[in-house]
Design an enzyme around this catalytic site. Structure first.
Site, PDB file in Angstrom:
ATOM      1  CG  ASP A  47       4.819-105.386 -17.471  1.00 43.83           C
ATOM      2  OD1 ASP A  47       5.277-104.854 -18.317  1.00 43.83           O
ATOM      3  OD2 ASP A  47       3.521-106.203 -17.494  1.00 43.83           O
ATOM      4  CG  ASP A  94       1.589-106.018 -22.895  1.00 45.06           C
ATOM      5  OD1 ASP A  94       0.869-104.296 -23.334  1.00 45.06           O
ATOM      6  OD2 ASP A  94       2.496-106.872 -23.761  1.00 45.06           O
TER       7      ASP A  94
HETATM    8 MG   LIG Z   1       2.245-107.509 -17.867  1.00 43.53          MG
END
Ligand SMILES: [Mg+2]
Ligand SMILES: [Zn+2]
Length: 182
Positions: free
Chosen positions: A7, A9
């Site tokens: 992922d 962020d």
């Molecule tokens: Mg995230």
């Protein structure tokens, strides 16, 4: 091929409840870029799978996202790291697409593009949506406590079989030392 799906962020860069809308707001989490470089050195290829509903919500556009990712790639290069591709979902929940996590669509796109079995890949994320998507896709799933991760742990929302690490650097530590033992 050893492939890791990350992922973005809250895993690579600091998350924001107001969305990361421009390259000015994109700041690496300390140690995350070096951790990616370490994976590269150990023969892993890295692909990012990220929900970017800020596009669908009109908060930023594709060119802003491209500039953000150029900054990420450049910052990584300075420490000898490389991300092979960034797969993103630009949709909002209302769009009901197949690629917005917790749906596993982005992971399936990655599997197809790279010719890998998702059961052979590891996914590292910071939100319950990441965990659900990774589990639905059949990945090995790891949660980091950076970004939204600490909240997921405190709320008791870590599903069975998900391994928890302080941050990307410690997760990578685990992956690399495990790899050396094999
Ligand atoms: Mg995230
Ligand atoms: Zn989507």
């Amino acid at each position: 091929m050893k492939l890791i799906i990350l992922d973005r962020d809250g895993v690579i860069n600091e998350d924001s409840d107001e969305y990361v809308k421009s390259h000015h707001e994109w700041r690496a989490i300390p140690g995350s870029l070096e951790a990616i470089a370490r994976l590269n050195q150990n023969g892993y290829r890295i692909v990012v799978a990220t929900n970017q509903s800020g596009i669908g919500r009109g908060l930023f556009d594709m060119s802003a996202l491209n500039v953000m990712h150029a900054k990420m790639h450049r910052a990584l290069a300075t420490v000898g790291g490389k991300i092979d591709a960034v797969f993103f979902c630009p949709h909002t929940p209302e769009d009901q697409c197949d690629c917005r996590k917790p749906k596993p669509g982005l992971f399936q796109q990655i599997a197809k593009r790279f010719g890998v079995e998702l059961g052979q890949t590891t996914m590292i994320g910071d939100s319950d949506r990441d965990l659900a998507a990774g589990l639905a896709a059949g990945c090995e799933v790891m949660l980091v406590r950076t970004g939204k991760g600490e909240r997921v742990v405190l709320d008791g929302k870590v599903p069975e079989g998900v391994q928890v690490f302080d941050n990307l650097a410690t997760a990578v530590d685990h992956l690399v030392t495990r790899g050396e033992r094999v």
